[in-house]
Write an enzyme that holds these catalytic residues in place. Structure first.
Site, PDB file in Angstrom:
ATOM      1  N   ARG A 235      14.417  -2.894   3.414  1.00  0.00           N
ATOM      2  CA  ARG A 235      13.896  -4.532   4.475  1.00  0.00           C
ATOM      3  C   ARG A 235      14.764  -4.953   3.727  1.00  0.00           C
ATOM      4  O   ARG A 235      14.597  -5.596   2.629  1.00  0.00           O
ATOM      5  CB  ARG A 235      12.295  -4.659   4.549  1.00  0.00           C
ATOM      6  CG  ARG A 235      11.667  -4.144   5.291  1.00  0.00           C
ATOM      7  CD  ARG A 235      12.149  -3.928   6.873  1.00  0.00           C
ATOM      8  NE  ARG A 235      11.267  -3.453   8.244  1.00  0.00           N
ATOM      9  CZ  ARG A 235      11.780  -1.822   8.406  1.00  0.00           C
ATOM     10  NH1 ARG A 235      12.348  -1.034   8.063  1.00  0.00           N
ATOM     11  NH2 ARG A 235      10.353  -1.649   8.780  1.00  0.00           N
ATOM     12  N   GLU A 264      19.285  -9.476  11.570  1.00  0.00           N
ATOM     13  CA  GLU A 264      20.005  -7.753  12.214  1.00  0.00           C
ATOM     14  C   GLU A 264      20.531  -8.092  13.701  1.00  0.00           C
ATOM     15  O   GLU A 264      19.820  -8.507  14.160  1.00  0.00           O
ATOM     16  CB  GLU A 264      19.291  -7.096  11.631  1.00  0.00           C
ATOM     17  CG  GLU A 264      18.690  -6.320  10.453  1.00  0.00           C
ATOM     18  CD  GLU A 264      18.211  -5.395  10.259  1.00  0.00           C
ATOM     19  OE1 GLU A 264      17.967  -4.423  10.854  1.00  0.00           O
ATOM     20  OE2 GLU A 264      18.108  -5.122   8.681  1.00  0.00           O
ATOM     21  N   HIS A 282      21.330  -0.491  10.272  1.00  0.00           N
ATOM     22  CA  HIS A 282      20.045  -0.394   9.861  1.00  0.00           C
ATOM     23  C   HIS A 282      19.523   1.112  10.229  1.00  0.00           C
ATOM     24  O   HIS A 282      18.660   2.196  11.335  1.00  0.00           O
ATOM     25  CB  HIS A 282      19.141  -0.698  10.237  1.00  0.00           C
ATOM     26  CG  HIS A 282      17.357  -0.740  10.511  1.00  0.00           C
ATOM     27  ND1 HIS A 282      16.912  -1.561  10.210  1.00  0.00           N
ATOM     28  CD2 HIS A 282      16.379  -0.117   9.922  1.00  0.00           C
ATOM     29  CE1 HIS A 282      15.508  -1.502   9.852  1.00  0.00           C
ATOM     30  NE2 HIS A 282      15.870  -0.918   9.896  1.00  0.00           N
TER      31      HIS A 282
HETATM   32  P1  NAD Z   1       5.284   3.545   1.266  1.00  0.00           P
HETATM   33  O1  NAD Z   1       4.340   2.424   1.799  1.00  0.00           O
HETATM   34  O2  NAD Z   1       4.856   4.894   1.360  1.00  0.00           O
HETATM   35  O3  NAD Z   1       5.268   2.851   0.163  1.00  0.00           O
HETATM   36  C1  NAD Z   1       5.428   1.088  -0.671  1.00  0.00           C
HETATM   37  C2  NAD Z   1       5.842   1.454  -1.681  1.00  0.00           C
HETATM   38  O4  NAD Z   1       6.090  -0.047  -1.988  1.00  0.00           O
HETATM   39  C3  NAD Z   1       3.569   1.671  -1.716  1.00  0.00           C
HETATM   40  O5  NAD Z   1       3.965   2.688  -2.940  1.00  0.00           O
HETATM   41  C4  NAD Z   1       2.985  -0.180  -2.439  1.00  0.00           C
HETATM   42  O6  NAD Z   1       2.042   0.500  -3.350  1.00  0.00           O
HETATM   43  C5  NAD Z   1       4.392  -0.318  -3.255  1.00  0.00           C
HETATM   44  N1  NAD Z   1       5.340  -1.340  -3.054  1.00  0.00           N
HETATM   45  C6  NAD Z   1       4.054  -2.552  -3.023  1.00  0.00           C
HETATM   46  N2  NAD Z   1       4.047  -3.874  -3.211  1.00  0.00           N
HETATM   47  C7  NAD Z   1       4.826  -3.669  -4.637  1.00  0.00           C
HETATM   48  C8  NAD Z   1       6.143  -4.353  -5.190  1.00  0.00           C
HETATM   49  N3  NAD Z   1       5.437  -5.336  -5.431  1.00  0.00           N
HETATM   50  N4  NAD Z   1       6.415  -3.322  -6.016  1.00  0.00           N
HETATM   51  C9  NAD Z   1       6.972  -2.462  -5.952  1.00  0.00           C
HETATM   52  N5  NAD Z   1       5.984  -1.891  -5.748  1.00  0.00           N
HETATM   53  C10 NAD Z   1       5.382  -1.945  -4.432  1.00  0.00           C
HETATM   54  O7  NAD Z   1       6.220   2.844   2.364  1.00  0.00           O
HETATM   55  P2  NAD Z   1       7.504   3.922   2.524  1.00  0.00           P
HETATM   56  O8  NAD Z   1       7.618   5.010   3.581  1.00  0.00           O
HETATM   57  O9  NAD Z   1       7.604   4.266   1.536  1.00  0.00           O
HETATM   58  O10 NAD Z   1       8.369   3.040   3.028  1.00  0.00           O
HETATM   59  C11 NAD Z   1       8.802   2.201   2.367  1.00  0.00           C
HETATM   60  C12 NAD Z   1      10.428   0.691   2.577  1.00  0.00           C
HETATM   61  O11 NAD Z   1      11.104   1.672   3.567  1.00  0.00           O
HETATM   62  C13 NAD Z   1       9.297   0.154   4.054  1.00  0.00           C
HETATM   63  O12 NAD Z   1      10.017  -1.628   3.549  1.00  0.00           O
HETATM   64  C14 NAD Z   1       9.708   0.653   5.365  1.00  0.00           C
HETATM   65  O13 NAD Z   1       9.618  -0.228   6.044  1.00  0.00           O
HETATM   66  C15 NAD Z   1      11.490   0.758   4.505  1.00  0.00           C
HETATM   67  N6  NAD Z   1      11.781   2.291   5.989  1.00  0.00           N
HETATM   68  C16 NAD Z   1      13.124   1.713   6.049  1.00  0.00           C
HETATM   69  C17 NAD Z   1      13.724   2.447   7.399  1.00  0.00           C
HETATM   70  C18 NAD Z   1      15.282   2.243   7.583  1.00  0.00           C
HETATM   71  O14 NAD Z   1      15.547   2.615   9.008  1.00  0.00           O
HETATM   72  N7  NAD Z   1      16.033   1.844   7.101  1.00  0.00           N
HETATM   73  C19 NAD Z   1      13.221   3.898   7.724  1.00  0.00           C
HETATM   74  C20 NAD Z   1      11.636   4.109   7.145  1.00  0.00           C
HETATM   75  C21 NAD Z   1      11.435   2.906   6.221  1.00  0.00           C
HETATM   76  C1  MLT Z   2      10.938   1.669  10.273  1.00  0.00           C
HETATM   77  O1  MLT Z   2      10.650   0.551   9.807  1.00  0.00           O
HETATM   78  O2  MLT Z   2      10.567   2.733  10.379  1.00  0.00           O
HETATM   79  C2  MLT Z   2      12.631   1.485  10.201  1.00  0.00           C
HETATM   80  O3  MLT Z   2      12.508   0.836   9.612  1.00  0.00           O
HETATM   81  C3  MLT Z   2      13.316   2.799  10.813  1.00  0.00           C
HETATM   82  C4  MLT Z   2      13.703   1.896  12.110  1.00  0.00           C
HETATM   83  O4  MLT Z   2      13.279   1.199  12.623  1.00  0.00           O
HETATM   84  O5  MLT Z   2      13.506   3.034  13.230  1.00  0.00           O
END
Ligand code: NAD
Ligand code: MLT
Length: 314
Positions: A235, A264, A282
């Protein structure tokens, strides 16, 4: 718990599998991805359900206007674009599809890391402009380097195992994932202060919450090895963009690979123009496979809700 869901508005580009599943279960669907905020506010009272991806902002004023809304679904992981407090106060259920795009986001992170290490984007750009910049675009191997993973959840874990295959040593920090769980997928848990001086690369995979906002900032970047490379496919805002720019300028940061931005699209941000930045708009979840999975997941979750089955989501 079950309820009557007569109709659903899909207001973002969500794979048509979602429409098919909802309709085949007797739920009326309108897909309109062109609504302005004002139009959404005037349309939303007609609907029992709303499905979004990331473009639609289900803010407090949208939710206040939603007199019939019972459920909001996000075909994706984070629910940053939904005011969950406002929804909860109105008794509206918020669902997401955690996991449906994990592999795509992890693969994209690894692709960004490799592209940054070997100047893939800069090389493409130089060829497009008729140049042959072999000397200027010297890269580095990732083999033998240390990758710090901040956030060892679904995506962090998949990134770890993939980059281990490239010969990287993986260390990480997560306040919730126990060290033995991290060790089970080859990551040595450490405190942040232990991590900073060891990391050659830092990739962030946390939600954007007060504790992670500007996690990489002037102070923490200054504690890193000179030339540390950073990746953000989680994010915008987990890395302080102004601090990153300063670190790129001074050479304290040797490169950044970014899929997400504070704003964004980041049209005004100088960060996207910096020669040491590899960036994508993104695209982490933008694969046919991930979009098909999240569309199917959210539609099935809506149908399960109507049928009174167990709820799912983060
Ligand atoms: P998840 O909930 O499985 O993992 C997140 C982890 O972060 C958890 O294990 C949690 O304990 C940890 N966490 C919380 N606070 C923390 C801190 N202060 N320091 C370190 N770790 C901490 O989530 P995920 O599915 O692995 O997603 C991770 C990120 O990726 C999210 O922000 C999600 O929105 C983003 N995401 C982005 C895209 C994209 O298109 N770029 C796609 C999917 C997810
Ligand atoms: C998500 O949170 O799943 C990602 O940011 C990807 C999306 O927006 O589709």
């Amino acid at each position: 718990m079950s309820f009557n869901l007569r109709n659903v508005l899909i207001s973002d580009e969500v794979d048509d599998k979602c429409v098919d599943i909802l309709r085949s279960n007797g739920i009326e669907v309108v897909k309109n991805t062109k609504l302005s905020k004002e139009q959404l506010i005037s349309e939303i009272p007609k609907y029992d359900g709303l499905i979004v991806r990331s473009a639609t902002k289900a803010t407090a004023d949208v939710i206040a206007a939603a007199t019939n809304l019972k459920i909001i679904g996000r075909a994706g992981t984070g629910v940053d674009n939904i005011d969950c407090d406002a929804a909860t106060k109105k008794g509206i259920i918020v669902m997401n599809t955690p996991g449906g795009n994990t592999l795509s986001a992890a693969e994209h992170t690894c692709a960004l890391l490799m592209a940054m290490s070997r100047n893939i984007a800069q090389g493409t750009e130089s060829l497009h402009q008729g140049r042959w910049d072999r000397k200027k675009l010297m890269g580095n191997e990732v083999n033998g380097k240390t990758l710090a993973i901040l956030g060892l959840g679904r995506i962090g874990k998949e990134v770890a195992t993939r980059m281990q295959a490239f010969g990287m040593t993986t260390i990480g920090f997560d306040p919730i994932t126990p060290p033995e769980v991290a060790a089970s997928f080859g990551v040595k848990s450490m405190s942040l202060d232990e991590i900073w001086p060891l990391a050659d690369y830092i990739t962030v995979h946390t939600p954007l919450i007060p504790q992670t906002k500007n996690l990489l900032n002037d102070t923490t970047l200054s504690k890193c090895k000179k030339g540390v490379k950073v990746i953000n496919c989680a994010r915008g805002g987990i890395i302080d963009e102004d601090a990153l720019l300063r670190a790129l300028e001074s050479g304290q940061c040797g490169g950044a690979a970014l899929d997400v931005f504070v704003q964004e699209p980041p049209t005004e941000s100088p960060i996207i123009k910096h020669p040491k930045v590899t960036c994508t708009p993104h695209l982490g979840a933008s694969t046919l496979e991930a979009q098909s999975r999240v569309a199917e997941d959210i539609a099935k979750q809506f149908v399960d809700m109507v049928k009174g089955k167990e709820l799912f989501g983060a």
